[in-house]
Design a protein around this motif. Structure first.
Motif, PDB file in Angstrom:
ATOM      1  N   PHE A   1      17.011  53.786  40.135  1.00 54.44           N
ATOM      2  CA  PHE A   1      15.651  54.077  39.698  1.00 54.44           C
ATOM      3  C   PHE A   1      15.204  55.388  40.325  1.00 54.44           C
ATOM      4  CE2 PHE A   1      15.390  51.758  43.600  1.00 54.44           C
ATOM      5  CZ  PHE A   1      14.223  52.147  44.252  1.00 54.44           C
ATOM      6  N   ASP A   2      14.150  55.980  39.764  1.00 54.10           N
ATOM      7  CA  ASP A   2      13.733  57.321  40.163  1.00 54.10           C
ATOM      8  C   ASP A   2      12.855  57.251  41.414  1.00 54.10           C
ATOM      9  OD1 ASP A   2      13.300  60.019  40.190  1.00 54.10           O
ATOM     10  OD2 ASP A   2      11.911  60.036  38.507  1.00 54.10           O
ATOM     11  N   MET A   3      11.541  57.366  41.255  1.00 49.58           N
ATOM     12  CA  MET A   3      10.598  57.254  42.366  1.00 49.58           C
ATOM     13  C   MET A   3      10.947  58.204  43.516  1.00 49.58           C
ATOM     14  SD  MET A   3       9.075  53.627  43.848  1.00 49.58           S
ATOM     15  CE  MET A   3       9.253  52.731  42.308  1.00 49.58           C
ATOM     16  N   GLN A   4      11.181  59.470  43.178  1.00 53.64           N
ATOM     17  CA  GLN A   4      11.490  60.469  44.201  1.00 53.64           C
ATOM     18  C   GLN A   4      10.252  60.808  45.030  1.00 53.64           C
ATOM     19  OE1 GLN A   4      13.393  64.031  42.790  1.00 53.64           O
ATOM     20  NE2 GLN A   4      15.181  62.959  41.996  1.00 53.64           N
ATOM     21  N   PHE A   5      10.507  61.284  46.254  1.00 54.08           N
ATOM     22  CA  PHE A   5       9.426  61.680  47.153  1.00 54.08           C
ATOM     23  C   PHE A   5       8.775  62.975  46.645  1.00 54.08           C
ATOM     24  CE2 PHE A   5      11.335  59.761  51.328  1.00 54.08           C
ATOM     25  CZ  PHE A   5      11.451  58.540  50.697  1.00 54.08           C
ATOM     26  N   PHE A   6       7.478  63.074  46.904  1.00 50.89           N
ATOM     27  CA  PHE A   6       6.778  64.347  46.684  1.00 50.89           C
ATOM     28  C   PHE A   6       5.953  64.636  47.935  1.00 50.89           C
ATOM     29  CE2 PHE A   6       3.130  66.898  45.259  1.00 50.89           C
ATOM     30  CZ  PHE A   6       3.813  67.980  44.689  1.00 50.89           C
ATOM     31  N   GLU A   7       6.045  65.878  48.430  1.00 49.46           N
ATOM     32  CA  GLU A   7       5.390  66.255  49.678  1.00 49.46           C
ATOM     33  C   GLU A   7       4.011  66.862  49.417  1.00 49.46           C
ATOM     34  OE1 GLU A   7       8.006  68.651  52.039  1.00 49.46           O
ATOM     35  OE2 GLU A   7       9.670  67.207  51.894  1.00 49.46           O
ATOM     36  N   LEU A   8       3.023  66.349  50.124  1.00 47.24           N
ATOM     37  CA  LEU A   8       1.633  66.779  49.961  1.00 47.24           C
ATOM     38  C   LEU A   8       1.124  67.606  51.135  1.00 47.24           C
ATOM     39  CD1 LEU A   8       0.006  63.453  48.689  1.00 47.24           C
ATOM     40  CD2 LEU A   8       0.027  65.597  47.424  1.00 47.24           C
ATOM     41  N   THR A   9       1.955  67.812  52.119  1.00 45.53           N
ATOM     42  CA  THR A   9       1.499  68.323  53.419  1.00 45.53           C
ATOM     43  C   THR A   9       0.561  69.515  53.306  1.00 45.53           C
ATOM     44  OG1 THR A   9       3.676  67.653  54.241  1.00 45.53           O
ATOM     45  CG2 THR A   9       2.281  68.931  55.732  1.00 45.53           C
ATOM     46  N   GLY A  10       0.959  70.546  52.579  1.00 43.73           N
ATOM     47  CA  GLY A  10       0.163  71.775  52.512  1.00 43.73           C
ATOM     48  C   GLY A  10      -1.155  71.629  51.792  1.00 43.73           C
ATOM     49  N   TRP A  11      -1.302  70.598  50.963  1.00 41.28           N
ATOM     50  CA  TRP A  11      -2.499  70.429  50.142  1.00 41.28           C
ATOM     51  C   TRP A  11      -3.551  69.504  50.751  1.00 41.28           C
ATOM     52  CZ3 TRP A  11       1.460  69.633  45.759  1.00 41.28           C
ATOM     53  CH2 TRP A  11       1.804  70.866  45.206  1.00 41.28           C
ATOM     54  N   VAL A  12      -3.143  68.715  51.731  1.00 41.55           N
ATOM     55  CA  VAL A  12      -4.087  67.693  52.216  1.00 41.55           C
ATOM     56  C   VAL A  12      -4.616  67.963  53.623  1.00 41.55           C
ATOM     57  CG1 VAL A  12      -3.094  65.907  50.754  1.00 41.55           C
ATOM     58  CG2 VAL A  12      -2.193  66.226  53.074  1.00 41.55           C
ATOM     59  N   LYS A  13      -4.063  68.953  54.285  1.00 39.47           N
ATOM     60  CA  LYS A  13      -4.546  69.247  55.639  1.00 39.47           C
ATOM     61  C   LYS A  13      -5.890  70.001  55.597  1.00 39.47           C
ATOM     62  CE  LYS A  13      -0.197  69.316  58.252  1.00 39.47           C
ATOM     63  NZ  LYS A  13      -0.627  68.502  59.399  1.00 39.47           N
ATOM     64  N   GLY A  14      -6.631  69.881  56.684  1.00 41.90           N
ATOM     65  CA  GLY A  14      -7.886  70.619  56.805  1.00 41.90           C
ATOM     66  C   GLY A  14      -9.059  70.011  56.082  1.00 41.90           C
TER      67      GLY A  14
ATOM     68  N   GLY B   1     -10.436  67.079  57.171  1.00 41.48           N
ATOM     69  CA  GLY B   1     -11.133  66.209  58.102  1.00 41.48           C
ATOM     70  C   GLY B   1     -10.538  64.821  58.256  1.00 41.48           C
ATOM     71  N   PHE B   2      -9.393  64.576  57.605  1.00 48.98           N
ATOM     72  CA  PHE B   2      -8.760  63.262  57.739  1.00 48.98           C
ATOM     73  C   PHE B   2      -7.680  63.374  58.818  1.00 48.98           C
ATOM     74  CE2 PHE B   2      -5.709  59.975  55.817  1.00 48.98           C
ATOM     75  CZ  PHE B   2      -6.357  58.925  56.434  1.00 48.98           C
ATOM     76  N   PRO B   3      -7.913  62.796  60.008  1.00 46.52           N
ATOM     77  CA  PRO B   3      -7.025  63.022  61.156  1.00 46.52           C
ATOM     78  C   PRO B   3      -5.571  62.609  60.898  1.00 46.52           C
ATOM     79  CG  PRO B   3      -9.030  61.875  61.830  1.00 46.52           C
ATOM     80  CD  PRO B   3      -9.049  61.915  60.344  1.00 46.52           C
ATOM     81  N   VAL B   4      -5.374  61.514  60.161  1.00 44.78           N
ATOM     82  CA  VAL B   4      -4.008  61.034  59.917  1.00 44.78           C
ATOM     83  C   VAL B   4      -3.177  62.121  59.252  1.00 44.78           C
ATOM     84  CG1 VAL B   4      -2.612  59.346  58.648  1.00 44.78           C
ATOM     85  CG2 VAL B   4      -4.712  58.618  59.795  1.00 44.78           C
ATOM     86  N   PHE B   5      -3.752  62.824  58.273  1.00 43.37           N
ATOM     87  CA  PHE B   5      -3.032  63.896  57.585  1.00 43.37           C
ATOM     88  C   PHE B   5      -3.038  65.182  58.410  1.00 43.37           C
ATOM     89  CE2 PHE B   5      -3.730  62.151  52.980  1.00 43.37           C
ATOM     90  CZ  PHE B   5      -2.859  61.119  53.266  1.00 43.37           C
ATOM     91  N   ASP B   6      -4.160  65.491  59.038  1.00 44.98           N
ATOM     92  CA  ASP B   6      -4.266  66.748  59.788  1.00 44.98           C
ATOM     93  C   ASP B   6      -3.269  66.797  60.946  1.00 44.98           C
ATOM     94  OD1 ASP B   6      -6.256  67.615  58.128  1.00 44.98           O
ATOM     95  OD2 ASP B   6      -7.913  67.092  59.482  1.00 44.98           O
ATOM     96  N   ASN B   7      -2.990  65.655  61.564  1.00 45.86           N
ATOM     97  CA  ASN B   7      -2.106  65.617  62.733  1.00 45.86           C
ATOM     98  C   ASN B   7      -0.646  65.337  62.376  1.00 45.86           C
ATOM     99  OD1 ASN B   7      -4.369  66.005  64.360  1.00 45.86           O
ATOM    100  ND2 ASN B   7      -4.759  63.794  64.520  1.00 45.86           N
ATOM    101  N   ALA B   8      -0.357  65.188  61.081  1.00 50.03           N
ATOM    102  CA  ALA B   8       0.993  64.800  60.655  1.00 50.03           C
ATOM    103  C   ALA B   8       1.872  66.023  60.427  1.00 50.03           C
ATOM    104  CB  ALA B   8       0.934  63.973  59.377  1.00 50.03           C
ATOM    105  N   GLU B   9       3.134  65.880  60.800  1.00 46.48           N
ATOM    106  CA  GLU B   9       4.118  66.919  60.498  1.00 46.48           C
ATOM    107  C   GLU B   9       4.465  66.900  59.012  1.00 46.48           C
ATOM    108  OE1 GLU B   9       8.567  68.365  62.045  1.00 46.48           O
ATOM    109  OE2 GLU B   9       7.848  66.340  62.497  1.00 46.48           O
ATOM    110  N   LEU B  10       4.457  65.693  58.410  1.00 48.13           N
ATOM    111  CA  LEU B  10       4.802  65.558  57.000  1.00 48.13           C
ATOM    112  C   LEU B  10       3.906  64.511  56.355  1.00 48.13           C
ATOM    113  CD1 LEU B  10       6.810  66.160  54.618  1.00 48.13           C
ATOM    114  CD2 LEU B  10       8.183  64.241  55.467  1.00 48.13           C
ATOM    115  N   VAL B  11       3.367  64.847  55.180  1.00 48.64           N
ATOM    116  CA  VAL B  11       2.644  63.888  54.341  1.00 48.64           C
ATOM    117  C   VAL B  11       3.413  63.800  53.035  1.00 48.64           C
ATOM    118  CG1 VAL B  11       0.466  63.290  53.214  1.00 48.64           C
ATOM    119  CG2 VAL B  11       0.445  64.575  55.382  1.00 48.64           C
ATOM    120  N   VAL B  12       3.867  62.611  52.711  1.00 50.05           N
ATOM    121  CA  VAL B  12       4.795  62.463  51.588  1.00 50.05           C
ATOM    122  C   VAL B  12       4.550  61.121  50.919  1.00 50.05           C
ATOM    123  CG1 VAL B  12       6.603  61.493  53.079  1.00 50.05           C
ATOM    124  CG2 VAL B  12       7.263  62.624  50.943  1.00 50.05           C
TER     125      VAL B  12
END
Length: 581
Positions: A290-303, A305-316
């Protein structure tokens, strides 16, 4: 022969024939004037019929039979009045004229049938009874057919089957060795082979340019469903080849096995770089049914005000197609799943693409609908889809999301055991860092050749050196792996140096191999397939235990023969071993 025919062979074409059958009593039914006995051997089941009017003494003898009695029955093949389409012999029965009890039997501790009432431990204790059951017996027949198909295929390509030693030398790389004390060499030990690696390389030096062996290997490591302390490999090596030759030859082997044994046309096997497998699936053995490949959001979700994303090395994240209807209870269950100790995530973010086209997330406080449209575009969502997002350090979060992806595949019925998807994963890292020992270890083994263009990185960036290594994956399970080998003493010595061996240690452990390289070693490479694991996939099983005749339990014990066990003091003294409890 005591019998003239087996219990699975008779059909309507045999009417009127006189036959003799031998086997075990599967079940009996006493209907007063008539007694019916099902007799079983490894070929099938046949119904025997006894009539009081014909021979009351014989009928009485039939009534005395218990389950699993071993009997010999003679009679005539007649047509059944109540035919059983579920049995191969269901159109006929045997009208019995003579019956001999070859051996009575105690009542077995569990039901010997396709569906049994025996638990795993009980069946392992009485494995010789469990092997009478059709599902287990059929697994071993499947294993036999696969072994024969392997030998035919490789023999047709001029491979030679060579047996290598079982008592060898212990080496520090890899899993723990099983060691065997030597009585004649006091204080010294053999090891049981984790693989025939060095011997098959020496066979290449010897001029046996195409070798294979279906071989037992041994590793003293913690067990799970797809591991046993002793296991079987299809071990292969070739000379005067490049990686492409190995891939083509052994893709042919796997496709032949699927065709001949599973009657499944496996398509041409695609290839994927290790780096891409980790990036898109978080695993070096992705399930591509089955497909369901990962997609990385890191560059679009930082900044935002959401600490979980702001402090993460990778958001995927992943797009679970058609799952926007998941209830809060179901989403909480997914969150609990990723928080399990085995996975170790701290939480899970989601976004629904509702049927009316609106977007709703669990972090709407931080991201408006316009920003969620960016998520939707990246994941290519449609109305009805559910996006699941995780955040953290790169290596950890990818592994965690990989587990969630497989769980969603299970929940959505995308991991059908009768569907097969194979994949070559190429260009693994040559070395991996071990935090505990604070040094690099070989990801495959110390004899794997680095990519020629990456050798220059060994001194400066050893973690970036790629190996001439490849794995074959089927349905998310690694079934085989190998590499192009080092065949030059200088490069092999350099490899040992980067693995932390001194010159003296390398010579002591592997001097025999490096010495052999000086006598004309050809370029060579190979692969080994996990035969137990491959057979379990063909059989549709999650565990390899039921494709092994006499497996160990999860503690590495054979509960049938009670092994391992202590040995007496005389043996210990002969081996110069003192045991302190």
């Amino acid at each position: 022969m005591l019998r003239t025919v087996t219990c699975g062979a008779l059909t309507i074409k045999n009417l009127g024939e006189s036959v003799v059958l031998c086997g075990w009593v599967q079940k009996s039914r006493d209907l007063g004037g008539m007694t019916f006995i099902d007799i079983r051997d490894r070929y099938g089941i046949t119904q025997l019929v006894f009539n009081t009017d014909d021979n009351s003494e014989l009928c009485e003898k039939a009534r005395s039979l218990g389950r699993e009695f071993v009997i010999k029955a003679s009679g005539t093949v007649v047509e059944r009045s109540n035919k059983n389409p579920k049995m191969a012999t269901g159109d006929v029965e045997i009208k019995i004229t003579a019956l001999e009890i070859l051996n009575p039997a105690k009542l077995p501790p569990f039901l010997i049938d396709d569906e049994t009432d025996g638990g795993d431990e009980l069946r392992m204790k009485y494995r010789y009874l469990d092997l009478r059951r059709s599902p287990v017996r059929n697994n071993l027949i499947l294993r036999h057919k696969m072994a024969q198909s392997v030998r035919r295929y490789l023999d047709g390509l001029d491979f030679i089957e060579v047996e290598t030693p079982v008592l060898i030398k212990s080496t520090p790389e890899g899993a723990r060795d099983f060691v065997v004390p030597s009585r004649m060499n006091e204080g010294q030990f053999y090891a049981l082979p984790q693989s025939p690696q060095t011997f098959k390389q020496l066979l290449m030096v010897s001029g046996f340019d195409r070798y294979f062996q279906i071989v037992k290997c041994f590793r003293d490591e913690d067990l799970r469903a797809d591991r046993q302390p002793e296991f079987t490999q299809i071990d292969c090596e070739m000379s005067f080849i490049e990686q492409e030759d190995i891939l083509n030859t052994f893709e042919g082997l796997i496709r032949t096995l699927f065709k001949e044994v599973r009657h499944y046309d496996l398509p041409e096997v695609p290839r994927m770089q290790y780096a891409d497998a980790m990036r898109f699936y978080g695993s070096d053995k992705p399930d591509t049914r089955f497909d369901m490949q990962f997609f990385e959001l890191t560059g679009w979700v930082k900044g935002k005000g959401f600490p979980v994303f702001d402090n993460a090395e990778l958001v995927v994240g992943i797009n679970a197609k058609g799952c926007a209807h998941y209830t809060r209870k179901q989403l909480d269950a997914l969150t609990d799943f990723v928080k399990r100790q085995q996975i170790g995530a701290t939480g899970l973010i989601y976004m629904r693409h509702n049927d009316d086209g609106t977007l709703k997330s669990s972090v709407d406080k931080f991201y408006n609908e316009e920003e969620l449209r960016v998520w939707s575009a990246g994941f290519e969502t449609e109305p009805g889809d559910l996006v699941l997002v995780m955040a953290g350090s790169k290596d950890k979060v990818r592994k965690q999301l990989s587990e969630l992806r497989l769980e969603m595949g299970n929940q959505l019925g995308l991991r059908d055991k009768n569907t097969f998807s194979a994949l070559w994963v190429l260009d693994f890292p040559l070395l991996e860092w071990d935090e505990e020992t604070e040094r690099y270890h070989a990801m495959h083994h110390p004899f794997t050749s680095p990519k020629p263009e990456d050798i220059k990185l060994l001194d400066t960036k050893p973690g970036e050196v790629r190996a001439n290594a490849y794995d074959m994956v089927v349905n998310g399970i690694e079934i085989g792996g190998g590499s192009i080998r080092i065949h030059d003493r200088t490069l092999q010595a350099l490899m040992f140096k980067h693995l932390g061996f001194s010159k003296e240690e390398a010579q002591k452990q592997f001097g025999f191999l490096m010495d052999a390289f000086e006598f004309g070693a050809p370029p060579h490479g190979g692969i080994a397939f996990g035969f137990d694991r491959l057979t379990s996939i063909f059989a549709g099983l999650d565990s390899i235990r039921d494709v092994i005749a006499f497996p160990k339990n999860n503690s590495g014990r054979d509960v049938m023969i009670d092994s391992p066990s202590t040995i007496d003091d005389k043996q210990l003294k002969e081996l110069s071993i003192r045991v302190q409890l």
